[in-house]
Scaffold this active site. Structure first.
Site, short mmCIF file in Angstrom:
data_model
loop_
_atom_site.label_atom_id
_atom_site.label_comp_id
_atom_site.label_asym_id
_atom_site.label_seq_id
_atom_site.Cartn_x
_atom_site.Cartn_y
_atom_site.Cartn_z
N CYS A 148 -2.21 8.01 3.90
CA CYS A 148 -2.51 7.80 2.41
C CYS A 148 -3.63 7.47 1.92
O CYS A 148 -3.12 7.73 0.39
CB CYS A 148 -1.82 6.26 2.69
SG CYS A 148 -2.69 5.24 3.06
N GLU A 206 0.90 -1.20 -0.30
CA GLU A 206 -0.08 0.16 -0.27
C GLU A 206 0.39 1.36 0.50
O GLU A 206 1.02 1.75 1.25
CB GLU A 206 -0.76 -0.22 1.08
CG GLU A 206 -2.47 1.46 1.21
CD GLU A 206 -1.07 2.59 1.52
OE1 GLU A 206 -1.52 3.20 0.90
OE2 GLU A 206 -1.32 2.44 3.02
#
Length: 676
Positions: free
Chosen positions: A297, A258
């Site tokens: 993120c 990720e």
């Protein structure tokens, strides 16, 4: 000032730092507050210990037992979260940021515990999908099953969420029965270390389930094998280096990444100034720019608005950003704290400068802003920086450079096709949000941009009061994204657990499939007892226990009475000629729900007993119409058992109705709650 030695936890013992330890500095004032690292950790020994001790202990537990373990850990952390709040201020995070990281992480444990007890069996094998009939007579069947990987999960986490980042990976791994070695980012590992201590001291994890590497990971990835899982959160550059480890490639080790993500938010073409949606859009942007100082993120990096709304939205955002108080995160008046470190500050400003080659900085000046009770030269503070890109089609850095801080760029689109082109220029993101009231706009964006984003978040005046926000990954939904976002996924409910399990196609006879899956299937062995199954308690009922009922004949009087009594006078039940014109019916037929009612009358034991409640039915199918003078009988079989608590559990019954010629006319699954 005391300098904390952040320890590792290896092979069941805490390990001190050594001369290889790296310094850790406060984000608020730049003072050294800790050090972490020990280059003498036994990587091979830790992996072997995780597999031989941790994995073996976890796999002794059923999915439900592991779920209860997660809940107990969550409750323990919830009771001690103030200690995590207190230590987290040095990362630059505010109290509101703590709620996302600490409370959010604990909430993820609770959510996974609940999902597992609802959706997974109280056993150690997970059945994935329905039984496949692979032969004409049903004597050869297929069933996909998932079993625990006999390996270890190596979790390499980012600095921005030292608690949530760890717990959101641990929850599905532990549910799958896989032990974990956690390697947090060094800059905030002191928070993770405290959380690990609290978890271990709770005593709810079995020995070997959790180990911690504080500092560099060292050579550990050289020793992972095919049944191991490496899960990484961080930059695309680091992800590529880790994924390219020869042993990971040679052994086909599962690798979850990720990574970088230029997430976008789009103001729908239908949204006008002065509406709730227009204000909502601005609020989402401001929140995502300033929460965790933009170190998320999922933060909004690109802001897309219709050309006609660009100037108004720029002014609205500028006004809101001018009211953001940047300063000491311990101060209650502070809206946004510091970046995690001086190094991160330098990186953000460097990348903001690159973005500035494509866009004008319209709000915030990197070195000219007021701070509340902090020293600008010592702390890692950066103001929210809003850029405006006037030519987004020719821009390069705006669509390619992620400044991992409070930096966003606004740009205009001409029409919806242009909007989706700009959305997709990020080459893969974790999330894109769209504020719109127009369902056709939403459908068009899903079709044209769905393949470029891990999550599409739509919001408007209808859902805004209860929506969770653009930047909030939820345990129930996939967290991940294609392309530059890493191409992997985390979370997503029980699907997230499957990343730590092996899916195997099982083929065999009904008895084999039923025994392995602990769920009865048609054709498998049946068990007959003297006493009616409704008189038997949850604990004494056996999988496959079956009751065959007597027959009941259906009369035309039954059909007409049911029609008049319920009001269901559909023509197929009341008009012979009309029913015959219907390709599905030979003439007037009995109501399907009449058949279900009569079936219940055939198999129900009316007296008080261990059956506490009928909670529903699943998978109802009507196969063959029943006419007046036909008769029906029932086969009732215990298909599956799921304990709910110490007092009762759920029984899933397979119910089949056949006619006087033994032809199947209806089939369904009945759910009851039975006392233990």
């Amino acid at each position: 000032m005391t300098i904390q030695d952040v320890q590792s936890f290896a092979k069941g013992a805490w390990v001190q730092t050594n001369d290889s330890a790296r310094p850790i500095y406060s984000a608020i004032n730049g003072d050294m507050i800790a050090r972490a690292g020990n280059d003498a950790l036994d990587a091979v020994g830790m992996i072997d210990y995780a597999k031989a001790v941790g994995g073996a202990n976890l796999r002794k537990l059923t999915f439900h037992a592991r779920a209860r373990m997660l809940k107990a850990v969550a409750q323990s952390l919830m009771a001690q979260k103030q200690a995590l709040y207190d230590i987290s201020f040095s990362t630059g995070a505010t109290q509101k940021d703590h709620l996302i990281d600490i409370d959010g992480g604990i909430g993820t444990l609770f959510a996974y515990s609940s999902m597992a007890r609802r959706e997974m069996p109280d056993s150690d094998i997970y059945l994935d999908g329905k039984v496949e009939r692979l032969s004409r007579n049903g004597t050869f069947l297929g069933q996909h099953v998932c079993t625990s990987l006999p390996g270890v999960a190596v979790h390499i986490n980012a600095f921005n969420f030292p608690v949530w980042g760890m717990l959101e990976k641990l929850a599905p791994a532990f549910l799958a029965g896989v032990p974990a070695i956690v390697k947090p980012a060094t800059a905030t590992c002191y928070v993770t270390e405290l959380c690990v201590r609290l978890i271990l001291e709770s005593g709810f994890l079995p020995e070997g389930a959790l180990q911690l590497v504080s500092g560099r990971l060292g050579s550990m990835l050289k020793y992972v094998e095919s049944h191991d899982v490496v899960s990484f959160t961080g930059s695309a550059e680091t992800a590529l280096i880790l994924h390219s480890t020869p042993e990971i490639l040679q052994n086909a080790t599962r690798f979850i990444a990720e990574q970088d993500s230029l997430n976008a938010s789009l103001l729908g073409p239908d949204v006008l100034p002065g509406t709730a949606e227009f204000d909502l859009f601005a609020q989402e942007v401001i929140r995502e720019m300033t929460t965790k100082a933009g170190q998320k993120c999922t933060a909004i990096r690109r802001i897309l608005v219709p050309e006609a709304q660009l100037e108004l939205m720029v002014e609205k955002l500028k006004k809101s950003l001018s009211q953001v108080v940047v300063g000491d995160p311990r101060n209650k008046d502070t809206c946004m704290g510091a970046l995690v470190s001086e190094a991160q500050k330098r990186d953000v400003l460097k990348k903001a400068k690159l973005i500035g080659q494509d866009a004008d900085c319209v709000a915030g000046k990197p070195y000219q802003f007021d701070l509340q009770n902090v020293d600008l030269q010592k702390g890692a503070f950066v103001p929210p920086l809003l850029f405006c890109c006037w030519s987004p089609d020719s821009a390069e850095h705006v669509h390619d450079v992620e400044a991992f801080g409070p930096v966003s760029t606004i740009m205009a689109y001409r029409d919806l096709n242009h909007a989706t082109e700009l959305l997709n220029r990020g080459k893969g993101s974790l999330v894109a949000s769209v504020i719109t009231n127009d369902a056709d706009v939403a459908s068009d964006i899903v079709l044209k941009s769905g393949a470029f984003h891990g999550r599409l978040y739509f919001n408007n005046g209808t859902s805004m009061a209860e929506s969770t926000g653009h930047g909030s990954p939820l345990p129930h939904m996939v967290h991940g994204g294609p392309g530059r976002a890493g191409g992997s996924e985390e979370l997503g409910g029980v699907r997230g657990v499957m990343h730590y399990m092996q899916r195997t196609g099982l083929q065999g006879s009904p008895d084999i499939i039923a025994q392995v899956g602990k769920k009865w299937v048609p054709g498998a062995k049946e068990v007959t007892e003297k006493n009616h199954p409704f008189t038997r308690r949850f604990s004494s009922l056996q999988i496959g226990e079956t009751l065959y009922t007597a027959s009941r004949q259906i009369s035309m009087e039954d059909i007409e009475h049911f029609a008049h009594f319920t009001g269901d006078k559909f023509y197929a039940h009341m008009d012979e000629e009309a029913a015959k014109r219907n390709p599905f019916f030979p003439g007037r037929v009995a109501h399907g729900y009449l058949l279900l009612s009569f079936a219940a009358g055939l198999f129900v034991e009316p007296n008080e007993g261990p059956v506490l409640a009928n909670t529903g039915l699943d998978n109802l199918r009507f196969m063959k119409p029943v006419q007046a003078d036909d008769s029906i009988k029932v086969r009732l079989t215990v298909k599956h058992k799921t304990p709910r608590n110490k007092e009762y559990g759920e029984i899933r019954w397979h119910v089949s109705l056949t006619n006087q010629d033994d032809e199947l006319v209806a089939e369904y699954e009945l759910l009851t709650m039975n006392a233990f």
